[in-house]
Every structure is written in structure tokens, then in C-alpha cells.
Design a protein around this motif. Structure first.
Motif, short mmCIF file in Angstrom:
data_model
loop_
_atom_site.label_atom_id
_atom_site.label_comp_id
_atom_site.label_asym_id
_atom_site.label_seq_id
_atom_site.Cartn_x
_atom_site.Cartn_y
_atom_site.Cartn_z
N MET A 65 4.87 4.16 -11.92
CA MET A 65 5.81 2.38 -12.31
C MET A 65 7.34 2.52 -11.99
O MET A 65 8.27 1.50 -11.46
CB MET A 65 5.20 1.29 -13.84
CG MET A 65 3.68 1.06 -13.31
SD MET A 65 3.27 -0.06 -12.38
CE MET A 65 4.36 -1.44 -12.75
N ARG A 66 7.57 4.11 -12.79
CA ARG A 66 9.19 4.19 -11.79
C ARG A 66 9.37 4.45 -11.07
O ARG A 66 10.15 3.93 -10.63
CB ARG A 66 8.92 5.63 -13.23
CG ARG A 66 8.83 5.52 -14.72
CD ARG A 66 9.19 7.31 -15.08
NE ARG A 66 8.80 7.14 -16.89
CZ ARG A 66 9.09 8.40 -16.87
NH1 ARG A 66 9.38 9.49 -16.28
NH2 ARG A 66 8.62 7.93 -18.33
N SER A 67 8.12 4.97 -10.01
CA SER A 67 8.81 4.49 -8.39
C SER A 67 8.54 3.21 -7.43
O SER A 67 8.88 2.78 -6.85
CB SER A 67 8.25 5.90 -8.30
OG SER A 67 8.63 6.73 -8.52
N ILE A 68 7.13 2.96 -8.76
CA ILE A 68 6.84 1.58 -7.82
C ILE A 68 7.35 0.12 -8.47
O ILE A 68 8.18 -0.86 -6.75
CB ILE A 68 5.21 0.94 -8.42
CG1 ILE A 68 4.79 2.53 -8.09
CG2 ILE A 68 5.08 -0.40 -7.79
CD1 ILE A 68 3.05 1.93 -8.34
N VAL A 69 8.34 0.17 -10.02
CA VAL A 69 8.93 -1.00 -9.91
C VAL A 69 10.41 -1.35 -9.09
O VAL A 69 10.32 -2.57 -8.45
CB VAL A 69 9.29 -0.71 -11.08
CG1 VAL A 69 10.16 -2.24 -11.38
CG2 VAL A 69 8.06 -1.66 -11.76
N ALA A 98 0.49 -1.17 0.29
CA ALA A 98 0.12 0.16 -0.13
C ALA A 98 1.07 0.91 0.43
O ALA A 98 0.49 2.43 -1.21
CB ALA A 98 -1.04 0.03 1.16
N GLU A 99 1.79 0.90 0.33
CA GLU A 99 2.96 2.75 0.89
C GLU A 99 3.43 2.88 -0.26
O GLU A 99 4.07 4.02 -0.63
CB GLU A 99 3.74 2.65 2.01
CG GLU A 99 2.64 1.88 3.38
CD GLU A 99 1.97 3.66 3.88
OE1 GLU A 99 3.18 5.00 3.98
OE2 GLU A 99 0.96 3.54 3.20
N VAL A 100 3.90 1.43 -1.21
CA VAL A 100 4.71 1.13 -1.90
C VAL A 100 3.99 2.17 -2.99
O VAL A 100 4.02 2.91 -4.18
CB VAL A 100 5.55 0.70 -2.22
CG1 VAL A 100 5.45 -0.02 -4.29
CG2 VAL A 100 6.50 -0.18 -1.69
N VAL A 101 2.50 2.14 -3.63
CA VAL A 101 1.90 2.11 -5.00
C VAL A 101 1.26 3.50 -4.41
O VAL A 101 1.45 4.59 -4.88
CB VAL A 101 0.56 1.09 -4.86
CG1 VAL A 101 -0.41 2.07 -5.30
CG2 VAL A 101 0.61 -0.15 -5.46
N ARG A 102 1.26 4.04 -3.18
CA ARG A 102 0.70 5.05 -2.62
C ARG A 102 1.62 6.08 -3.07
O ARG A 102 1.69 7.56 -3.89
CB ARG A 102 0.75 5.66 -1.83
CG ARG A 102 -0.11 6.97 -0.33
CD ARG A 102 -0.74 7.05 1.06
NE ARG A 102 0.45 6.66 1.90
CZ ARG A 102 0.94 7.54 2.21
NH1 ARG A 102 1.08 8.60 2.00
NH2 ARG A 102 2.23 7.69 2.88
N GLY A 103 3.41 5.94 -2.32
CA GLY A 103 4.67 6.66 -2.92
C GLY A 103 4.55 6.91 -4.29
O GLY A 103 5.35 7.90 -4.94
N GLY A 104 4.49 5.85 -4.91
CA GLY A 104 4.34 5.68 -6.52
C GLY A 104 3.56 7.23 -7.74
O GLY A 104 3.68 7.65 -8.56
N ILE A 105 1.98 6.56 -7.13
CA ILE A 105 0.98 7.51 -7.05
C ILE A 105 1.30 8.79 -7.03
O ILE A 105 1.45 10.06 -8.25
CB ILE A 105 -0.07 7.17 -7.17
CG1 ILE A 105 -0.73 5.48 -7.59
CG2 ILE A 105 -1.36 8.19 -7.19
CD1 ILE A 105 -1.61 5.03 -7.00
#
Length: 282
Positions: free
Chosen positions: A202-206, A164-171
Motif C-alpha cells: 500500500m505504500r507504493s499503491i496509495v 492493474a499496473e498500479v497494484v502489480r507494481g505495489g505487490i
């Protein structure tokens, strides 16, 4: 100005161009590099030539049926946990970014709770949930939640909190101006997310997602405490019978190294794909 002076000034660029550039010598760095290589060579030699590792036993059990079954369960468990964890984590991230205060609070509370509890405690809690709820929907809890199901539930709930934190940070890493420009072009909400927000997010999520995948693969070894026959538990069953602890642990170690190396290569190419057109592309 004399003609000789003019000639020397005119020839100066040609002389500078003909000079050979010699890099600065760094004997300290090369000495350190040689020392490191020597130490690595000695360490590798001690491992390879140490009879206590029993490499013949490692080769015997490396592709044995029980070890391969444990490896398959480890890979299956990793894939299922990552898929379910990121699905739930994406939903929690959407809640956290919502304007609804109830959804934001629920998402924040979930992440806070499951990131605060050690994964071993969570697994043991779900494994013994029958003490609190003997029956669920008229079915005995011990029949409904076997060891593998408990492992999936416990690891998924734990993984979702971090996802959840990874996706939120990417968005949140996507520039707000990109969304406003898409709105000005009249793109629908779905197309804005699919064509504008997601590719940039996705650049920040991957990168962290790839690290989570590798961490989850290794973290599945903890399910051996609840008798799930993953890779580690499979080799434990063997060395409890043969007392060949070190070679069997080396079998598990080599398989973990191989699989994580393959995942690392895949992560590199996925990152390279989503970094196209950005400053991070080499």
C-alpha cells in the motif's frame, strides 16, 4: 609549549562556541521570490476585479439545484468507477503475477488494449454498441445501456487497465525476503497477503491511486459528450440558455478545485498512515 600557548589552545573551543553563525545571503532567491509574489498578486487582482467574470452570476449559480445535482452525479460516478476499476484491476494484477501463461497473456492483452485507446473513443464505442449488437439477452441494447451505464462501463474498463499496473507494481515492491520469512513462520497464504504483503504494498499503491482518483474525478467531465448530466454538462445546459459562458465555467472550475483539494488532503493522511515505520515518515 609555553603556558600562554596552552591557554590559547584550551580557550579555542570556547571562542568557537561563542561565535554567531550567519547564514549565507542569497539576494537572488529573495528577489525572485518577491517577483513571483508580485506577479501572483497582479494575476489574482486581474481575476477578482475583472467584471467579465461576473462574480455575482457565479455566486447565484454556485449552489443552484441543477449544479448540485451535476456535482452529486460526478462524485457518484467517480466513486463507482474507482471501486469497480480497482476491483477489476486487482484481479488483472493477480492474473499477471500468476504462473499460468494463459492468465498472464489475457491480463497483458487487456492492459495493452485499453491503455492504447483514448477514453473518448471508448465512450463513443460503447455508446454506439447497439449498431453492432442490437439486442443483448433479448433486450434492446439502447434500453439496456443508457448514457450513465455507458459512462460507468467505459470509464471502469479504462480505469482497470491502469489500476492493474498500479497494484502489480505495489505487490512487486515488497521484498521477497518478507514473504519467505512469513512462510518460515508458518503463516497461511491469506495471512501472508493480508498481514505482510498488503500493508507494505500500500505504500507504493496509495500515491498513484490517489492521483488516479483525482484524475478520474476530473476525467468524468468527458461523459458530457454522451449527454450524462454531470457537473460540466449541468453548467453547459445553463449557459446554453443564458449565454453566460465564463461565469458558469468558473462555477464548475471552483467545484472541481474544492473537491480535488479535499481529496488531496485525504490522500496525504492515507499516505502518512501507510508510511508509518518507513524512512519516508517525517
Amino acid at each position: 609549549m609555553s603556558s600562554d600557548t596552552i591557554t590559547k589552545v584550551a580557550a579555542a573551543p570556547d571562542e568557537a562556541a561563542s561565535l554567531r553563525i550567519v547564514p549565507r545571503r542569497r539576494p537572488g532567491l529573495w528577489t525572485a521570490a518577491v517577483a513571483v509574489l508580485v506577479l501572483l498578486g497582479l494575476a489574482l487582482n486581474s481575476v477578482v476585479r475583472n467584471d467579465a467574470f461576473q462574480w455575482d452570476v457565479v455566486g447565484e449559480y454556485f449552489t443552484s439545484a441543477s449544479v448540485l445535482r451535476g456535482l452529486w452525479l460526478t462524485l457518484w460516478l467517480t466513486a463507482v468507477v474507482m471501486a469497480l476499476g480497482f476491483a477489476l484491476g486487482t484481479l488483472l494484477a493477480a492474473f499477471r503475477l500468476s504462473t499460468n501463461p494463459v492468465l498472464r497473456t489475457v491480463s497483458w492483452g487487456y492492459v495493452w488494449l485499453f491503455r492504447s485507446m483514448p477514453i473518448l473513443v471508448q465512450l463513443l464505442f460503447w455508446f454506439n454498441i447497439g449498431a453492432l449488437y442490437p439486442q443483448i439477452l433479448g433486450v434492446r441494447t439502447v434500453d439496456l445501456l443508457g448514457p450513465v451505464t455507458v459512462a460507468v462501463v467505459g470509464l471502469t474498463l479504462h480505469e482497470a487497465a491502469y489500476a492493474a499496473e498500479v497494484v502489480r507494481g505495489g505487490i512487486l515492491s515488497v521484498d521477497r525476503g518478507q514473504i519467505e520469512a512469513a512462510q518460515a513462520l508458518g503463516l497461511s497464504r491469506w495471512r501472508r497477503w493480508w498481514r505482510i504483503v498488503l500493508p507494505q504494498a500500500m505504500r507504493s499503491i496509495v500515491p498513484p491511486a490517489g492521483n488516479m482518483l483525482i484524475g478520474t474525478l476530473k476525467g468524468t467531465s468527458i461523459v458530457s459528450v454522451i449527454a450524462v448530466q454531470d457537473l460540466l454538462y449541468s453548467v453547459q445546459l445553463v449557459y446554453h440558455r443564458t449565454y453566460q459562458v465564463m461565469p458558469l465555467l468558473m462555477v464548475a472550475t471552483l467545484w472541481y478545485v474544492i473537491v480535488t483539494s479535499v481529496l488531496g488532503v485525504g490522500q496525504y493522511y492515507v499516505e502518512k498512515h501507510y508510511a508509518r515505520g518507513s524512512e519516508r515518515t517525517r
